[in-house]
Motif scaffolding. Sequence first.
Motif, PDB file in Angstrom:
ATOM      1  N   MET A   1      11.991  71.555  81.260  1.00 57.87           N
ATOM      2  CA  MET A   1      12.201  70.703  80.077  1.00 57.87           C
ATOM      3  C   MET A   1      12.850  69.403  80.528  1.00 57.87           C
ATOM      4  N   GLU A   2      12.255  68.302  80.193  1.00 55.54           N
ATOM      5  CA  GLU A   2      12.816  66.981  80.505  1.00 55.54           C
ATOM      6  C   GLU A   2      13.647  66.540  79.315  1.00 55.54           C
ATOM      7  N   TYR A   3      14.956  66.778  79.385  1.00 59.08           N
ATOM      8  CA  TYR A   3      15.832  66.392  78.274  1.00 59.08           C
ATOM      9  C   TYR A   3      15.975  64.868  78.212  1.00 59.08           C
ATOM     10  N   ASP A   4      16.009  64.338  77.020  1.00 58.96           N
ATOM     11  CA  ASP A   4      16.233  62.897  76.838  1.00 58.96           C
ATOM     12  C   ASP A   4      17.729  62.640  76.652  1.00 58.96           C
ATOM     13  N   PHE A   5      18.501  62.881  77.717  1.00 58.14           N
ATOM     14  CA  PHE A   5      19.951  62.723  77.593  1.00 58.14           C
ATOM     15  C   PHE A   5      20.341  61.303  77.209  1.00 58.14           C
ATOM     16  N   GLU A   6      19.658  60.318  77.758  1.00 54.45           N
ATOM     17  CA  GLU A   6      19.968  58.921  77.399  1.00 54.45           C
ATOM     18  C   GLU A   6      19.812  58.713  75.896  1.00 54.45           C
ATOM     19  N   GLY A   7      18.769  59.299  75.337  1.00 52.45           N
ATOM     20  CA  GLY A   7      18.536  59.193  73.893  1.00 52.45           C
ATOM     21  C   GLY A   7      19.586  59.939  73.084  1.00 52.45           C
ATOM     22  N   TYR A   8      19.984  61.125  73.584  1.00 51.31           N
ATOM     23  CA  TYR A   8      21.027  61.901  72.884  1.00 51.31           C
ATOM     24  C   TYR A   8      22.323  61.090  72.847  1.00 51.31           C
ATOM     25  N   TRP A   9      22.682  60.539  74.019  1.00 53.87           N
ATOM     26  CA  TRP A   9      23.946  59.814  74.133  1.00 53.87           C
ATOM     27  C   TRP A   9      23.952  58.554  73.269  1.00 53.87           C
ATOM     28  N   LYS A  10      22.810  57.892  73.238  1.00 52.44           N
ATOM     29  CA  LYS A  10      22.683  56.680  72.416  1.00 52.44           C
ATOM     30  C   LYS A  10      22.911  57.011  70.937  1.00 52.44           C
ATOM     31  N   LEU A  11      22.392  58.161  70.512  1.00 55.43           N
ATOM     32  CA  LEU A  11      22.534  58.605  69.127  1.00 55.43           C
ATOM     33  C   LEU A  11      24.008  58.852  68.782  1.00 55.43           C
ATOM     34  N   VAL A  12      24.734  59.478  69.719  1.00 56.39           N
ATOM     35  CA  VAL A  12      26.170  59.730  69.492  1.00 56.39           C
ATOM     36  C   VAL A  12      26.928  58.410  69.389  1.00 56.39           C
ATOM     37  N   ARG A  13      26.649  57.487  70.290  1.00 58.54           N
ATOM     38  CA  ARG A  13      27.341  56.188  70.261  1.00 58.54           C
ATOM     39  C   ARG A  13      27.083  55.463  68.933  1.00 58.54           C
ATOM     40  N   GLN A  14      25.871  55.629  68.432  1.00 54.14           N
ATOM     41  CA  GLN A  14      25.487  54.949  67.194  1.00 54.14           C
ATOM     42  C   GLN A  14      26.155  55.595  65.974  1.00 54.14           C
ATOM     43  N   LEU A  15      26.161  56.926  65.916  1.00 52.84           N
ATOM     44  CA  LEU A  15      26.626  57.627  64.716  1.00 52.84           C
ATOM     45  C   LEU A  15      28.110  57.988  64.753  1.00 52.84           C
ATOM     46  N   GLN A  16      28.653  58.226  65.958  1.00 55.30           N
ATOM     47  CA  GLN A  16      30.070  58.587  66.098  1.00 55.30           C
ATOM     48  C   GLN A  16      30.657  57.828  67.290  1.00 55.30           C
ATOM     49  N   PRO A  17      30.858  56.518  67.139  1.00 53.64           N
ATOM     50  CA  PRO A  17      31.273  55.691  68.288  1.00 53.64           C
ATOM     51  C   PRO A  17      32.610  56.077  68.910  1.00 53.64           C
ATOM     52  N   LYS A  18      33.462  56.792  68.175  1.00 55.42           N
ATOM     53  CA  LYS A  18      34.766  57.168  68.742  1.00 55.42           C
ATOM     54  C   LYS A  18      34.705  58.467  69.541  1.00 55.42           C
ATOM     55  N   ALA A  19      33.597  59.189  69.449  1.00 53.11           N
ATOM     56  CA  ALA A  19      33.495  60.499  70.102  1.00 53.11           C
ATOM     57  C   ALA A  19      33.341  60.353  71.612  1.00 53.11           C
ATOM     58  N   VAL A  20      34.017  61.242  72.374  1.00 52.23           N
ATOM     59  CA  VAL A  20      33.716  61.351  73.800  1.00 52.23           C
ATOM     60  C   VAL A  20      32.580  62.349  73.961  1.00 52.23           C
ATOM     61  N   MET A  21      31.774  62.137  74.991  1.00 58.29           N
ATOM     62  CA  MET A  21      30.662  63.040  75.277  1.00 58.29           C
ATOM     63  C   MET A  21      30.904  63.738  76.603  1.00 58.29           C
ATOM     64  N   PHE A  22      30.710  65.054  76.580  1.00 58.08           N
ATOM     65  CA  PHE A  22      30.839  65.871  77.779  1.00 58.08           C
ATOM     66  C   PHE A  22      29.466  66.308  78.259  1.00 58.08           C
ATOM     67  N   SER A  23      29.223  66.165  79.546  1.00 60.54           N
ATOM     68  CA  SER A  23      28.187  66.927  80.247  1.00 60.54           C
ATOM     69  C   SER A  23      28.710  67.060  81.674  1.00 60.54           C
ATOM     70  N   ASP A  24      27.982  67.727  82.540  1.00 63.51           N
ATOM     71  CA  ASP A  24      28.437  67.877  83.927  1.00 63.51           C
ATOM     72  C   ASP A  24      28.883  66.545  84.514  1.00 63.51           C
ATOM     73  N   VAL A  25      28.157  65.483  84.145  1.00 58.07           N
ATOM     74  CA  VAL A  25      28.412  64.172  84.772  1.00 58.07           C
ATOM     75  C   VAL A  25      28.687  63.073  83.753  1.00 58.07           C
ATOM     76  N   GLY A  26      29.294  63.429  82.640  1.00 58.32           N
ATOM     77  CA  GLY A  26      29.669  62.395  81.674  1.00 58.32           C
ATOM     78  C   GLY A  26      28.702  62.302  80.504  1.00 58.32           C
ATOM     79  N   PRO A  27      28.617  61.166  79.834  1.00 63.28           N
ATOM     80  CA  PRO A  27      29.072  59.836  80.263  1.00 63.28           C
ATOM     81  C   PRO A  27      30.572  59.553  80.112  1.00 63.28           C
ATOM     82  N   ASP A  28      31.280  60.346  79.298  1.00 59.91           N
ATOM     83  CA  ASP A  28      32.716  60.073  79.105  1.00 59.91           C
ATOM     84  C   ASP A  28      33.605  61.050  79.856  1.00 59.91           C
ATOM     85  N   VAL A  29      33.182  62.307  79.883  1.00 59.80           N
ATOM     86  CA  VAL A  29      33.995  63.389  80.415  1.00 59.80           C
ATOM     87  C   VAL A  29      33.092  64.273  81.270  1.00 59.80           C
ATOM     88  N   ARG A  30      33.591  64.699  82.430  1.00 63.86           N
ATOM     89  CA  ARG A  30      32.770  65.518  83.327  1.00 63.86           C
ATOM     90  C   ARG A  30      33.294  66.955  83.409  1.00 63.86           C
TER      91      ARG A  30
END
Length: 429
Positions: free
Chosen positions: A166-195
């Motif tokens: 499965m080719e996840y669209d992580f860039e698209g997921y992250w963009k959606l979070v920034r747009q809808l909840q700009p104060k939220a930190v995002m976690f994944s293995d490698v960020g973008p905010d928290v690793r």
Amino acid sequence: MPKPSERQLLWQQMETTAFLHFTVNTFTDKEWGDGTEDPKVFNPTHLDARQWIKALKNAGFKMAIITAKHHDGFCLWPSKYTEHSVKNSPWKNGKGDVVKEVADACREYGLKFGVYLSPWDRHDSSYGTSSYNTYYKNLLTELLTNYGEVSEVWFDGAKGENAKDMEYDFEGYWKLVRQLQPKAVMFSDVGPDVRWVGNESGNAGQTCWSTINTEGMAPGKADAKYLNTGDPNGKYWIPPETDVSIRPGWFYHMSENDKVKSPKELVNLYYESVGHNSLLLLNIPPNREGLLSDKDIANVTGFRNILDETFKNNLATNKAQSSLTDKNLSTFLSLKVNQPLIIDFKKPVEIDRVMLQENISAGQRIEKALLEYWDGKEWNKLCEFTTVGYKRLLRFNMQTIQKIKLTILESRETPQLSEIGFFKASAKE
């Protein structure tokens, strides 16, 4: 030199946050559901999110993150994009919404609210195709628009070896979070905010940098050892989050009721995570009744009581410069490499814990330092250590000390020390 964003600074200062792993697995006794579960198995008889959040508040946790959808694909809210959700369970005759109850309880008790939405999905038939990314974004949009402020969004990189490609669209997921909840930190293995910290045992590295490089890495594809220590030459400020469970498993299993980590074990996790420039994300899973178990509540409460007792009385207060004991990270003392800072307690004091904090808003700088104490005749080495970052906690055998000397041996730029503390550990440690 990379520096944290405002959202990253606020996130790290929470120190301890809670995971709530809860789904069909709670009722099937599994860790990973396979997606074939009948929604009818989900039937907590006394679900009370207020009980969960009140207990977390009393134990000093600052945020709760609910597993809105785990790998099994079952949604804890009545999503309009799938039938595999609470709306087809007997709980509240299909009219319930676990995510809403947790979000409302967080608001009532003053905790921040976060959501976990597993990218891997073993139920939805579109998984493995590009249309799954649209489905996933639809679920994410519901979570980010229907429940008030979301402070953290957790993107788990885990998936089974036999999972579909499965080719996840992580860039698209992250963009959606920034747009809808700009104060939220995002976690994944490698960020973008928290690793990820690189393990699930609760330990950040003895040397732990908030900076890493992400080239060649992606969620689910990262070097655990590298994530554990970070990289002094990292281009991106992506601090580590230490996720660990209070029980051997992530979901509630009755067979693990006698394996709940003790208050003392939880305190050790705090030293190994928060005390190593990380944040502690502790999982406390609700049981089949829909309640946090008494033992889990008692142990997290005991954990907080021990920490409160240990760190209540900073012996450096009135002995160090006021900027170092004002509990304000943005006030600091600039030090010079190899130019010692000496603190004189004026009379002998008993110490076995030391706390140091850097002004991380200007980046992470200290690479190596030395603590020594005066025994009345000469200076003796107490301990040598590496990174400080947001917080460094040092433990050693009890010493009776009148003067203590801190020397920064190596630093990337001028060291900026925000806080210093000397403590005597609670007897319960």
